[in-house]
Design an enzyme around this catalytic site. Structure first.
Site, mmCIF file in Angstrom:
data_model
loop_
_atom_site.group_PDB
_atom_site.id
_atom_site.type_symbol
_atom_site.label_atom_id
_atom_site.label_comp_id
_atom_site.label_asym_id
_atom_site.label_seq_id
_atom_site.Cartn_x
_atom_site.Cartn_y
_atom_site.Cartn_z
ATOM 1 N N ASP A 49 0.756 -1.345 0.025
ATOM 2 C CA ASP A 49 0.074 -0.083 0.274
ATOM 3 C C ASP A 49 0.695 1.288 -0.122
ATOM 4 O OD1 ASP A 49 0.973 0.250 2.636
ATOM 5 O OD2 ASP A 49 -0.706 -1.053 3.113
ATOM 6 N N ASP A 51 1.203 5.216 1.317
ATOM 7 C CA ASP A 51 0.834 6.166 2.605
ATOM 8 C C ASP A 51 1.376 7.550 2.012
ATOM 9 O OD1 ASP A 51 -0.548 4.315 3.933
ATOM 10 O OD2 ASP A 51 1.131 4.020 5.220
ATOM 11 N N ASP A 137 8.275 5.860 13.861
ATOM 12 C CA ASP A 137 8.807 4.973 14.850
ATOM 13 C C ASP A 137 10.013 4.405 14.370
ATOM 14 O OD1 ASP A 137 7.949 3.674 12.083
ATOM 15 O OD2 ASP A 137 6.357 2.399 13.391
#
Length: 438
Positions: A49, A51, A137
């Site tokens: 996917d 983002d 992160d």
């Protein structure tokens, strides 16, 4: 990095993601591909996917796209829907100020909030791309690709981490894990998925902080466990979760059975996960229900035996109560939707029914909608435990593929070989009553 230095081409990017970025840029906003999709392209993998991140607010994004829906309270996100593909668009995250979490701030104006453990329960503070990168992160997830000038901004030496095959957190690991304990699971998942190792400072606090996963909503943990075990590398992921002490907060009923590396319980779960990996990597269908049935099988079996001993229940009632108890306890940690928990129980109940083969029972079991799942489960148990269980599984292997006449022959042979053991008992005929003169 310029286009010549990073090698990313627009051909590597989803056409819908390009549309989103072009429209945001055309409206005067910044926009970038970010995170896993950039990392995967740089590593030569095909992203699942795409983002996008931007300096437009969620409301401004919604104003530009009719096919947009805003989701989330903790993290406010925009989903741009193109048929089956969804492009997720987030606004640059900023750093929290004390005023953001001030108890005196009206509830509707609170943009950031932590709980007593340091976990972020609301995080709608917007900022710059530099601040957003610091809020990411892992280092390899803080790379941003721009379609405006075809450059990649690498804020945390993510490319270096890729070259070192290293999963490394940005910032202080303990603080980052407390903000979101699921990052511990993500560290393991990325390490296995990308064939990397967890950097020593990133790994150090995991065992001590593993119990923070108990504070994560069970529904979220269900989604995370699907990513962990249905990735095609479930067995390796399971072993690394065990290594870092992350199984106990996820499956507290299971871990007492896994102390011995060579135990039948450990070998059974590894076998099921290996078989699941093989099916996924061969593009075959799998169901989470089978996985959960395996992870919770030995707790159910042990609890059922204890109920029979302590409460004097018969085997059937004890097993049904044990199945309900084990599922109920597990859903306190990881939510198992009813559409899966029902199948889990079907698979377990078939383990009780498959040994009963006489009369019409064998033919009736073949028509059971979950027969195949129950049989596969029995076969994995038999291959692990051997003995009578393996013989039973092999019998069903032959019986389900045999012709009708051969199936009847197998049932007759079974009755003869077992001397009628397990077969329905014939009623004894009463002797004819003799008429009496009296």
């Amino acid at each position: 990095m310029t286009r010549g230095e990073h090698g990313i081409s627009r051909e590597d990017v989803s056409a819908n993601a390009l549309k989103v970025m072009y429209r945001l840029n055309g409206a005067g906003f910044e926009s970038y591909l970010v995170g896993g999709c950039v990392r995967d392209i740089l590593m030569g993998h095909e992203p699942k996917d795409f983002d996008v991140v931007t300096n437009a607010t969620p409301e401004q994004i919604k104003g530009l796209f009719k096919n947009c829906r805003l989701i989330g309270r903790r993290f406010r996100l925009a989903h741009i829907v193109f048929g089956r593909e969804i492009i997720e668009v987030a606004t640059f995250r900023g750093h929290h100020q004390e005023s953001d979490e001030n108890e005196g701030t009206p509830k509707h104006k609170v943009t950031a909030k932590r709980d007593a453990h340091g976990q972020l329960v609301r995080d709608n503070v917007f900022g710059t791309i530099e601040e957003d990168a610091q809020r990411r992160d892992f280092t390899f997830n803080a790379m941003y690709y721009s379609v405006a000038d075809f450059t990649v901004k690498d804020f945390a030496n993510g490319l270096s981490a890729i070259e070192k095959r290293e999963v490394a957190l940005i910032g202080d690991p303990e603080t980052r894990y407390r903000e979101d304990p699921v990052r511990m699971l993500r560290a393991v998942r990325f390490a296995v998925k990308l064939s990397m190792h967890i950097e020593k400072n990133t790994a150090a606090p995991i065992k001590a902080l593993a119990n923070l996963l108990q504070n994560i909503p069970p529904a979220r943990l269900f989604e995370e466990t699907l990513k962990l075990f249905l990735s095609g590398k479930g067995e390796d992921t399971f072993l690394m979760l065990r290594e870092y002490g992350l199984l106990d907060p996820l499956f507290p009923q299971l871990t007492p059975f896994l102390k011995d590396e060579n135990s039948k319980e450990m070998q059974f779960i590894r076998r099921v996960l290996a078989n699941t990996d093989e099916r996924i990597n061969s593009n075959q269908r799998v169901t989470p229900a089978f996985l959960y049935a395996a992870l919770l099988w030995y707790p159910v079996e042990e609890h059922s035996q204890r109920l029979q001993t302590e409460s004097g229940l018969n085997a059937h009632d004890a097993f049904n109560i044990a199945a309900g108890d084990v599922i109920a306890r597990q859903t306190q940690r990881i939510m198992i939707p009813k559409r899966f928990s029902t199948v889990v129980r079907d698979i377990w109940i078939l383990q009780q029914r498959l040994p009963k083969r006489f009369g019409r029972r064998a033919f009736q079991l073949l028509t059971h909608p979950k027969f195949r799942a129950g049989y596969d489960f029995l076969l994995a148990r038999g291959q692990t435990e051997g003995g009578d269980l393996l013989e039973l599984a092999q019998w069903w292997t032959h019986f389900q593929h045999a012709e009708n006449s051969k199936q009847k022959g197998m049932l007759n042979a079974l009755r003869r070989s077992e001397g009628g053991k397990g077969a329905p008992k014939k009623r004894k005929r009463r002797p004819a009553r003799k008429d009496s003169d009296a």
